[in-house]
Scaffold this motif. Structure first.
Motif, PDB file in Angstrom:
ATOM      1  N   UNK A 137      12.748   8.184 -12.879  1.00  0.00           N
ATOM      2  CA  UNK A 137      12.418   6.880 -13.461  1.00  0.00           C
ATOM      3  C   UNK A 137      13.029   5.705 -12.692  1.00  0.00           C
ATOM      4  N   UNK A 138      14.183   5.890 -12.099  1.00  0.00           N
ATOM      5  CA  UNK A 138      14.822   4.801 -11.357  1.00  0.00           C
ATOM      6  C   UNK A 138      14.002   4.457 -10.116  1.00  0.00           C
ATOM      7  N   UNK A 139      13.500   5.472  -9.433  1.00  0.00           N
ATOM      8  CA  UNK A 139      12.671   5.218  -8.243  1.00  0.00           C
ATOM      9  C   UNK A 139      11.365   4.532  -8.647  1.00  0.00           C
ATOM     10  N   UNK A 140      10.784   4.961  -9.768  1.00  0.00           N
ATOM     11  CA  UNK A 140       9.561   4.331 -10.276  1.00  0.00           C
ATOM     12  C   UNK A 140       9.815   2.846 -10.529  1.00  0.00           C
ATOM     13  N   UNK A 178       0.834  -1.208   0.000  1.00  0.00           N
ATOM     14  CA  UNK A 178       0.000   0.000   0.000  1.00  0.00           C
ATOM     15  C   UNK A 178       0.870   1.261   0.000  1.00  0.00           C
ATOM     16  N   UNK A 179       1.953   1.266   0.794  1.00  0.00           N
ATOM     17  CA  UNK A 179       2.848   2.424   0.862  1.00  0.00           C
ATOM     18  C   UNK A 179       3.494   2.676  -0.504  1.00  0.00           C
ATOM     19  N   UNK A 180       4.018   1.624  -1.138  1.00  0.00           N
ATOM     20  CA  UNK A 180       4.677   1.788  -2.432  1.00  0.00           C
ATOM     21  C   UNK A 180       3.687   2.173  -3.528  1.00  0.00           C
ATOM     22  N   UNK A 181       2.476   1.629  -3.479  1.00  0.00           N
ATOM     23  CA  UNK A 181       1.466   2.009  -4.476  1.00  0.00           C
ATOM     24  C   UNK A 181       1.063   3.462  -4.304  1.00  0.00           C
ATOM     25  N   UNK A 182       1.001   3.939  -3.067  1.00  0.00           N
ATOM     26  CA  UNK A 182       0.677   5.356  -2.824  1.00  0.00           C
ATOM     27  C   UNK A 182       1.777   6.250  -3.392  1.00  0.00           C
ATOM     28  N   UNK A 183       3.029   5.841  -3.238  1.00  0.00           N
ATOM     29  CA  UNK A 183       4.136   6.628  -3.789  1.00  0.00           C
ATOM     30  C   UNK A 183       4.081   6.638  -5.309  1.00  0.00           C
ATOM     31  N   UNK A 184       3.702   5.521  -5.904  1.00  0.00           N
ATOM     32  CA  UNK A 184       3.617   5.443  -7.372  1.00  0.00           C
ATOM     33  C   UNK A 184       2.412   6.191  -7.923  1.00  0.00           C
ATOM     34  N   UNK A 233       1.786   9.157  -7.596  1.00  0.00           N
ATOM     35  CA  UNK A 233       2.217  10.497  -8.008  1.00  0.00           C
ATOM     36  C   UNK A 233       2.422  10.481  -9.524  1.00  0.00           C
ATOM     37  N   UNK A 234       1.632  11.261 -10.288  1.00  0.00           N
ATOM     38  CA  UNK A 234       1.739  11.207 -11.747  1.00  0.00           C
ATOM     39  C   UNK A 234       3.082  11.718 -12.286  1.00  0.00           C
ATOM     40  N   UNK A 235       3.786  12.523 -11.522  1.00  0.00           N
ATOM     41  CA  UNK A 235       5.048  13.086 -12.004  1.00  0.00           C
ATOM     42  C   UNK A 235       6.249  12.222 -11.616  1.00  0.00           C
ATOM     43  N   UNK A 236       6.037  11.155 -10.851  1.00  0.00           N
ATOM     44  CA  UNK A 236       7.153  10.343 -10.368  1.00  0.00           C
ATOM     45  C   UNK A 236       7.988   9.775 -11.511  1.00  0.00           C
ATOM     46  N   UNK A 237       7.359   9.236 -12.517  1.00  0.00           N
ATOM     47  CA  UNK A 237       8.103   8.591 -13.611  1.00  0.00           C
ATOM     48  C   UNK A 237       8.977   9.600 -14.344  1.00  0.00           C
ATOM     49  N   UNK A 238       8.454  10.805 -14.615  1.00  0.00           N
ATOM     50  CA  UNK A 238       9.253  11.808 -15.334  1.00  0.00           C
ATOM     51  C   UNK A 238      10.325  12.401 -14.435  1.00  0.00           C
TER      52      UNK A 238
END
Length: 170
Positions: A137-140, A121-127, A129-134
């Motif tokens: 990308x390594x964290x995504x 649940x914690x990792x899905x909440x972090x993901x 974030x729509x701007x995370x990948x841009x």
């Protein structure tokens, strides 16, 4: 030969059909689910009960049903006597004592499953974030891998716990 002759007939036409069949001097083969119609028109019944056996009975459906009920009741009584005499009582299930490792897993796995659920649940909440990948990308990618690993570990833990619970319950 008449196949379901009473379908979609009104009462007057049904009465007329019964009279015509009763007055006919030859042989009429009737296939029908209309029990009352069969009782009023037939003199011999070929009864199919689904067992592959055909009963030839003088009379209509009610006569065949009475004979079938009589045979079924007698057969059930005979089978019941045979079954109770032939089948021994099943042995009581043997309760298996868990090894130390199994007992420890049985006690600790529910908490581990909850921890994995929280991590997912914690990792899905972090993901989410729509701007995370841009932005990173390594964290995504690492979050995606962590979620996949946690889900597979959770599935394995649930399976193991279910196996152990089945052993405990016997």
């Amino acid at each position: 030969m008449l196949d379901e002759p009473t379908n979609d007939l009104d009462l007057e036409t049904l009465d007329l059909l019964q009279e015509v069949i009763a007055d006919y001097d030859g042989t009429v083969l009737i296939v029908s689910h209309d029990r009352d119609f069969l009782d009023r028109t037939v003199t011999v019944t070929l009864g199919l009960d689904g067992s592959g056996h055909i009963d030839v009975i003088a009379g209509g459906y009610a006569d065949w049903e009475a004979k079938r009920r009589q045979r079924t009741t007698a057969g059930k009584a005979t089978r019941a006597k045979e079954e109770t005499a032939a089948i021994p009582a099943p042995p009581p299930p043997a309760r298996t004592k868990l090894s130390y490792k199994d007992q420890r897993d049985y006690e600790l796995l529910p908490q581990r499953i909850e921890d994995l659920d929280a991590a997912i649940a914690r990792d899905e909440a972090a993901m989410a974030d729509p701007a995370l990948y841009t932005r990173d990308p390594a964290k995504f990618a690492s979050l995606s891998d962590a979620i996949a690993k946690a889900r597979s570990e959770k599935d394995a833990a649930e399976e193991r716990w279910l196996e152990l619970a089945a052993l405990v319950e016997g």
